[in-house]
Write a protein that holds these residues in place. Structure first.
Motif, mmCIF file in Angstrom:
data_model
loop_
_atom_site.group_PDB
_atom_site.id
_atom_site.type_symbol
_atom_site.label_atom_id
_atom_site.label_comp_id
_atom_site.label_asym_id
_atom_site.label_seq_id
_atom_site.Cartn_x
_atom_site.Cartn_y
_atom_site.Cartn_z
ATOM 1 N N VAL A 20 0.840 -1.202 0.000
ATOM 2 C CA VAL A 20 0.000 0.000 0.000
ATOM 3 C C VAL A 20 0.873 1.249 0.000
ATOM 4 O O VAL A 20 1.832 1.352 0.758
ATOM 5 C CB VAL A 20 -0.933 0.012 1.219
ATOM 6 N N LYS A 21 0.514 2.187 -0.881
ATOM 7 C CA LYS A 21 1.149 3.500 -0.913
ATOM 8 C C LYS A 21 0.096 4.536 -1.265
ATOM 9 O O LYS A 21 -0.513 4.469 -2.344
ATOM 10 C CB LYS A 21 2.290 3.517 -1.944
ATOM 11 N N ASP A 22 -0.148 5.471 -0.341
ATOM 12 C CA ASP A 22 -1.175 6.499 -0.530
ATOM 13 C C ASP A 22 -2.531 5.856 -0.794
ATOM 14 O O ASP A 22 -2.933 4.982 -0.034
ATOM 15 C CB ASP A 22 -0.753 7.457 -1.649
ATOM 16 N N GLU A 23 -3.186 6.216 -1.880
ATOM 17 C CA GLU A 23 -4.531 5.685 -2.127
ATOM 18 C C GLU A 23 -4.536 4.417 -2.972
ATOM 19 O O GLU A 23 -5.597 3.935 -3.382
ATOM 20 C CB GLU A 23 -5.410 6.746 -2.815
ATOM 21 N N ASN A 230 -3.610 -1.038 14.120
ATOM 22 C CA ASN A 230 -4.211 -0.268 15.216
ATOM 23 C C ASN A 230 -3.170 0.440 16.072
ATOM 24 O O ASN A 230 -3.152 0.299 17.301
ATOM 25 C CB ASN A 230 -5.089 -1.184 16.075
ATOM 26 N N GLU A 231 -2.291 1.192 15.406
ATOM 27 C CA GLU A 231 -1.252 1.960 16.088
ATOM 28 C C GLU A 231 -0.390 1.089 16.998
ATOM 29 O O GLU A 231 0.055 1.502 18.065
ATOM 30 C CB GLU A 231 -1.874 3.126 16.874
ATOM 31 N N ILE A 275 -3.087 -0.435 5.478
ATOM 32 C CA ILE A 275 -3.567 0.733 4.738
ATOM 33 C C ILE A 275 -3.511 1.960 5.642
ATOM 34 O O ILE A 275 -2.889 2.960 5.328
ATOM 35 C CB ILE A 275 -5.000 0.501 4.224
ATOM 36 N N LYS A 276 -4.164 1.872 6.785
ATOM 37 C CA LYS A 276 -4.123 2.929 7.804
ATOM 38 C C LYS A 276 -4.421 2.278 9.146
ATOM 39 O O LYS A 276 -4.409 1.041 9.249
ATOM 40 C CB LYS A 276 -5.113 4.049 7.484
ATOM 41 N N TRP A 292 -9.757 -5.071 4.260
ATOM 42 C CA TRP A 292 -10.418 -5.304 5.550
ATOM 43 C C TRP A 292 -10.422 -4.021 6.363
ATOM 44 O O TRP A 292 -9.438 -3.297 6.379
ATOM 45 C CB TRP A 292 -9.697 -6.401 6.327
ATOM 46 N N GLU A 293 -11.547 -3.768 7.029
ATOM 47 C CA GLU A 293 -11.672 -2.546 7.809
ATOM 48 C C GLU A 293 -12.243 -2.836 9.187
ATOM 49 O O GLU A 293 -13.172 -3.640 9.321
ATOM 50 C CB GLU A 293 -12.563 -1.538 7.071
#
Length: 297
Positions: A20-23, A230-231, A275-276, A292-293
């Motif tokens: 993953v990179k940016d969007e 999750n950080e 992703i984030k 997955w979110e």
């Protein structure tokens, strides 16, 4: 809990790696294509590159240079803005399984199927050192948060920890029967390393003391990838047994199993990429990428 947010299809074969990179998420696999997908829509971007061999590893360096490692040992560098190849190296002659960028020191670590590790300067693309470790396949490279240490998941059952200043082998720990297949520095404590093995176990190590802290009976087959989520409070494992599992990074307790009946993969889970904070993507031999979110219950 993580739920399926999007399924991405388009590869005509197994997908071995995702990044993953940016969007965007970049993926490569058995169909010899590196493809770029828009994470929000799941649609394929215009960016796609065809190779003569399978793609086993991807990394992005210097913000906009994509590095592609092939089953042949070839390593290609592409400028994503200019959309052109800028470098190609054949230092490795066997399959490249892992590539890791150390932005702290402008270094690129590359590992192959014969146990060779090369380190490249990402400013001038010069070869800094080439180490024939004779350890069998190096499937994964882990990097500490400060960039001071790298960890190697080796086929000879050893976890190897090296410094990134002089590339000395600081610790060599017998970690997993039949080979170490994944490695992750603990996201909250670089003195701790998490490993996954062909023995289907996850182990937690205080590596500097060579102390085994925890052994987790995690999967039914080899653990192919580990990522922090999750950080840093959780991590995920992907396995040849077709499942993804979520674990606490605090007490290493089990949190969630993602499998076919919950929207997961039909075949081996080969790679994971964050992703984030609360989302990640997985790739599989079934040719799919799944986003997955995390949802609040």
């Amino acid at each position: 809990m993580f739920q399926k947010q999007k399924e991405i299809t388009g590869h005509a074969g197994a997908v071995y790696c995702c990044l993953v990179k940016d969007e965007f998420v970049y993926s490569g696999g058995a169909d010899h294509f590196v493809t770029r997908w828009n994470i929000a829509t799941g649609e394929q971007d215009k960016f796609a590159i065809k190779f003569e061999h399978s793609i086993y590893a991807l990394e992005i360096i210097n913000e906009n240079i994509l590095v592609v490692g092939l089953s042949s040992g070839g390593m290609h560098f592409f400028d994503l803005e200019a959309r052109k190849e800028i470098k190609f190296f054949t230092q490795h002659t066997k399959a490249i399984f892992s590539i890791k960028y150390n932005s702290h020191k402008n270094q690129l670590f590359v590992a192959d199927a014969e146990g060779n590790l090369s380190v490249w300067n990402t400013i001038d693309f010069s070869l800094m050192i080439y180490l024939p470790l004779d350890c069998g396949k190096i499937r994964k490279i882990g990097l500490s948060s400060t960039g001071d240490f790298v960890a190697l998941a080796c086929q000879d059952e050893m976890l190897r920890i090296m410094d990134t200043e002089y590339f000395n082998e600081l610790k060599t720990i017998k970690a997993h029967t039949d080979g170490v297949s994944s490695v992750l520095f603990h996201p909250l404590n670089s003195d701790v390393v998490i490993t996954g093995g062909k023995d289907a176990l996850i182990k937690v190590w205080k590596w500097n003391e060579e102390e085994l802290v925890e052994t987790i009976v995690a999967h039914n087959f080899a653990v192919y990838d580990l990522i922090a989520l999750n950080e840093g409070e959780a991590f995920a494992s992907g396995s040849r047994d077709k499942s993804i599992k979520i674990w606490s990074s605090i007490d290493f307790s089990f949190q969630q199993k993602i499998e076919l009946k919950s929207g997961g993969h039909r075949h081996s889970v080969n790679g994971l990429s964050k992703i984030k904070k609360g989302s990640f993507v997985s790739c599989s031999d079934d040719g799919k990428l799944i986003v997955w979110e995390s949802i609040r219950e």
